[in-house]
Design a protein around this motif. Structure first.
Motif, PDB file in Angstrom:
ATOM      1  N   THR A 207     -77.952  91.873  61.295  1.00  0.00           N
ATOM      2  CA  THR A 207     -77.014  90.751  61.311  1.00  0.00           C
ATOM      3  C   THR A 207     -75.582  91.231  61.121  1.00  0.00           C
ATOM      4  OG1 THR A 207     -78.736  89.329  60.402  1.00  0.00           O
ATOM      5  CG2 THR A 207     -76.469  88.540  60.243  1.00  0.00           C
ATOM      6  N   ILE A 208     -75.359  92.126  60.184  1.00  0.00           N
ATOM      7  CA  ILE A 208     -74.011  92.654  59.949  1.00  0.00           C
ATOM      8  C   ILE A 208     -73.507  93.392  61.182  1.00  0.00           C
ATOM      9  CG2 ILE A 208     -72.662  94.279  58.569  1.00  0.00           C
ATOM     10  CD1 ILE A 208     -73.307  91.646  57.158  1.00  0.00           C
ATOM     11  N   ASN A 209     -74.348  94.190  61.801  1.00  0.00           N
ATOM     12  CA  ASN A 209     -73.925  94.918  63.001  1.00  0.00           C
ATOM     13  C   ASN A 209     -73.667  93.980  64.174  1.00  0.00           C
ATOM     14  OD1 ASN A 209     -73.940  97.425  61.788  1.00  0.00           O
ATOM     15  ND2 ASN A 209     -76.072  97.830  62.322  1.00  0.00           N
ATOM     16  N   ALA A 210     -74.462  92.940  64.312  1.00  0.00           N
ATOM     17  CA  ALA A 210     -74.275  91.997  65.413  1.00  0.00           C
ATOM     18  C   ALA A 210     -72.980  91.214  65.250  1.00  0.00           C
ATOM     19  CB  ALA A 210     -75.460  91.036  65.493  1.00  0.00           C
ATOM     20  N   VAL A 211     -72.655  90.825  64.047  1.00  0.00           N
ATOM     21  CA  VAL A 211     -71.426  90.075  63.806  1.00  0.00           C
ATOM     22  C   VAL A 211     -70.208  90.981  63.959  1.00  0.00           C
ATOM     23  CG1 VAL A 211     -70.126  88.840  62.035  1.00  0.00           C
ATOM     24  CG2 VAL A 211     -72.541  88.350  62.370  1.00  0.00           C
ATOM     25  N   ALA A 212     -70.323  92.223  63.585  1.00  0.00           N
ATOM     26  CA  ALA A 212     -69.194  93.148  63.681  1.00  0.00           C
ATOM     27  C   ALA A 212     -68.810  93.417  65.130  1.00  0.00           C
ATOM     28  CB  ALA A 212     -69.530  94.462  62.981  1.00  0.00           C
ATOM     29  N   GLN A 213     -69.719  93.208  66.072  1.00  0.00           N
ATOM     30  CA  GLN A 213     -69.441  93.490  67.475  1.00  0.00           C
ATOM     31  C   GLN A 213     -68.790  92.309  68.185  1.00  0.00           C
ATOM     32  OE1 GLN A 213     -73.147  94.666  69.175  1.00  0.00           O
ATOM     33  NE2 GLN A 213     -73.303  96.517  67.931  1.00  0.00           N
ATOM     34  N   ASP A 214     -68.671  91.175  67.548  1.00  0.00           N
ATOM     35  CA  ASP A 214     -68.065  90.011  68.192  1.00  0.00           C
ATOM     36  C   ASP A 214     -66.608  90.289  68.514  1.00  0.00           C
ATOM     37  OD1 ASP A 214     -70.340  88.580  68.178  1.00  0.00           O
ATOM     38  OD2 ASP A 214     -69.823  87.296  66.487  1.00  0.00           O
ATOM     39  N   ASP A 215     -66.202  89.846  69.699  1.00  0.00           N
ATOM     40  CA  ASP A 215     -64.825  90.002  70.139  1.00  0.00           C
ATOM     41  C   ASP A 215     -64.257  88.604  70.376  1.00  0.00           C
ATOM     42  OD1 ASP A 215     -62.439  90.977  71.083  1.00  0.00           O
ATOM     43  OD2 ASP A 215     -63.192  91.295  73.118  1.00  0.00           O
ATOM     44  N   PHE A 216     -63.296  88.226  69.605  1.00  0.00           N
ATOM     45  CA  PHE A 216     -62.721  86.892  69.690  1.00  0.00           C
ATOM     46  C   PHE A 216     -61.398  86.877  70.455  1.00  0.00           C
ATOM     47  CE2 PHE A 216     -65.313  86.767  65.808  1.00  0.00           C
ATOM     48  CZ  PHE A 216     -66.158  85.731  66.160  1.00  0.00           C
ATOM     49  N   SER A 217     -61.133  87.906  71.251  1.00  0.00           N
ATOM     50  CA  SER A 217     -59.861  87.957  71.960  1.00  0.00           C
ATOM     51  C   SER A 217     -59.789  86.913  73.079  1.00  0.00           C
ATOM     52  CB  SER A 217     -59.641  89.344  72.543  1.00  0.00           C
ATOM     53  OG  SER A 217     -60.652  89.634  73.498  1.00  0.00           O
ATOM     54  N   ASP A 218     -60.929  86.444  73.583  1.00  0.00           N
ATOM     55  CA  ASP A 218     -60.917  85.446  74.651  1.00  0.00           C
ATOM     56  C   ASP A 218     -60.873  84.017  74.121  1.00  0.00           C
ATOM     57  OD1 ASP A 218     -63.427  85.670  73.552  1.00  0.00           O
ATOM     58  OD2 ASP A 218     -64.465  85.148  75.410  1.00  0.00           O
ATOM     59  N   VAL A 219     -60.923  83.841  72.815  1.00  0.00           N
ATOM     60  CA  VAL A 219     -60.891  82.498  72.229  1.00  0.00           C
ATOM     61  C   VAL A 219     -59.435  82.094  72.040  1.00  0.00           C
ATOM     62  CG1 VAL A 219     -61.527  81.109  70.246  1.00  0.00           C
ATOM     63  CG2 VAL A 219     -63.075  82.883  71.063  1.00  0.00           C
ATOM     64  N   PRO A 220     -59.029  80.970  72.630  1.00  0.00           N
ATOM     65  CA  PRO A 220     -57.627  80.561  72.468  1.00  0.00           C
ATOM     66  C   PRO A 220     -57.370  80.063  71.043  1.00  0.00           C
ATOM     67  CG  PRO A 220     -58.849  78.903  73.684  1.00  0.00           C
ATOM     68  CD  PRO A 220     -59.774  80.060  73.488  1.00  0.00           C
ATOM     69  N   VAL A 221     -56.281  80.515  70.485  1.00  0.00           N
ATOM     70  CA  VAL A 221     -55.885  80.094  69.151  1.00  0.00           C
ATOM     71  C   VAL A 221     -54.961  78.895  69.314  1.00  0.00           C
ATOM     72  CG1 VAL A 221     -54.714  80.775  67.032  1.00  0.00           C
ATOM     73  CG2 VAL A 221     -56.086  82.436  68.295  1.00  0.00           C
ATOM     74  N   PRO A 222     -55.294  77.758  68.708  1.00  0.00           N
ATOM     75  CA  PRO A 222     -54.434  76.585  68.885  1.00  0.00           C
ATOM     76  C   PRO A 222     -53.108  76.765  68.164  1.00  0.00           C
ATOM     77  CG  PRO A 222     -56.169  76.127  67.297  1.00  0.00           C
ATOM     78  CD  PRO A 222     -56.445  77.479  67.866  1.00  0.00           C
ATOM     79  N   ASP A 223     -52.095  76.024  68.660  1.00  0.00           N
ATOM     80  CA  ASP A 223     -50.785  76.062  68.023  1.00  0.00           C
ATOM     81  C   ASP A 223     -50.874  75.405  66.655  1.00  0.00           C
ATOM     82  OD1 ASP A 223     -49.763  77.252  70.258  1.00  0.00           O
ATOM     83  OD2 ASP A 223     -49.177  75.352  71.185  1.00  0.00           O
ATOM     84  N   ALA A 224     -49.774  75.483  65.939  1.00  0.00           N
ATOM     85  CA  ALA A 224     -49.733  74.858  64.625  1.00  0.00           C
ATOM     86  C   ALA A 224     -49.941  73.356  64.783  1.00  0.00           C
ATOM     87  CB  ALA A 224     -48.403  75.142  63.948  1.00  0.00           C
ATOM     88  N   PRO A 225     -50.610  72.722  63.847  1.00  0.00           N
ATOM     89  CA  PRO A 225     -50.834  71.279  63.985  1.00  0.00           C
ATOM     90  C   PRO A 225     -49.514  70.530  63.918  1.00  0.00           C
ATOM     91  CG  PRO A 225     -51.495  72.035  61.815  1.00  0.00           C
ATOM     92  CD  PRO A 225     -51.172  73.252  62.622  1.00  0.00           C
ATOM     93  N   PRO A 226     -49.412  69.413  64.637  1.00  0.00           N
ATOM     94  CA  PRO A 226     -48.155  68.652  64.616  1.00  0.00           C
ATOM     95  C   PRO A 226     -47.875  68.119  63.217  1.00  0.00           C
ATOM     96  CG  PRO A 226     -49.880  67.404  65.714  1.00  0.00           C
ATOM     97  CD  PRO A 226     -50.433  68.774  65.450  1.00  0.00           C
ATOM     98  N   GLN A 227     -46.609  68.173  62.860  1.00  0.00           N
ATOM     99  CA  GLN A 227     -46.203  67.700  61.536  1.00  0.00           C
ATOM    100  C   GLN A 227     -46.122  66.174  61.544  1.00  0.00           C
ATOM    101  OE1 GLN A 227     -45.874  69.650  58.902  1.00  0.00           O
ATOM    102  NE2 GLN A 227     -46.447  71.392  60.183  1.00  0.00           N
ATOM    103  N   PRO A 228     -46.469  65.545  60.447  1.00  0.00           N
ATOM    104  CA  PRO A 228     -46.362  64.085  60.418  1.00  0.00           C
ATOM    105  C   PRO A 228     -44.894  63.667  60.479  1.00  0.00           C
ATOM    106  CG  PRO A 228     -46.883  64.938  58.250  1.00  0.00           C
ATOM    107  CD  PRO A 228     -46.956  66.095  59.210  1.00  0.00           C
ATOM    108  N   PRO A 229     -44.622  62.491  61.012  1.00  0.00           N
ATOM    109  CA  PRO A 229     -43.222  62.060  61.101  1.00  0.00           C
ATOM    110  C   PRO A 229     -42.622  61.888  59.712  1.00  0.00           C
ATOM    111  CG  PRO A 229     -44.701  60.260  61.608  1.00  0.00           C
ATOM    112  CD  PRO A 229     -45.556  61.489  61.491  1.00  0.00           C
TER     113      PRO A 229
END
Length: 100
Positions: A49-71
């Motif tokens: 399990t540790i080895n399988a998780v260590a191989q994950d590559d998250f470079s193709d996952v889009p990181v969302p922008d900062a959440p909009p601030q409340p008015p």
């Protein structure tokens, strides 16, 4: 009423008697191998399990922008800078009230 004798594999100090040791002897080796087998299985699953998780590559996952601030809500306790033109306008209004 006669008291029945206490039959136990433990003595008065709760130590194993010779009878208990003889009764458990045939199962000792089997229990040791079973315990080692279960332990080896758990360690191998953990390692996989540790080895399988260590191989994950998250470079193709889009990181969302900062959440909009409340008015901004007025009168929320935060002082905002007041422009000089607004101050002059208020002074003129107070002077005109006092003159009339």
């Amino acid at each position: 009423m006669p008291i029945t004798p206490r039959s136990s594999y433990y003595d008065n100090h709760y130590r194993q008697t010779a009878a208990l040791i003889r009764a458990r002897q045939p199962y000792l080796i089997k229990n040791i191998f079973s315990g080692l087998g279960i332990f080896a299985f758990v360690i191998s699953v953990y390692t996989f399990t540790i080895n399988a998780v260590a191989q994950d590559d998250f470079s193709d996952v889009p990181v969302p922008d900062a959440p909009p601030q409340p008015p901004h809500t007025p009168n929320a306790g935060v002082e905002r800078p007041v422009s000089e033109a607004l101050l002059n306008q208020e002074k003129a209004q107070t002077k005109s009230r006092q003159a009339s």
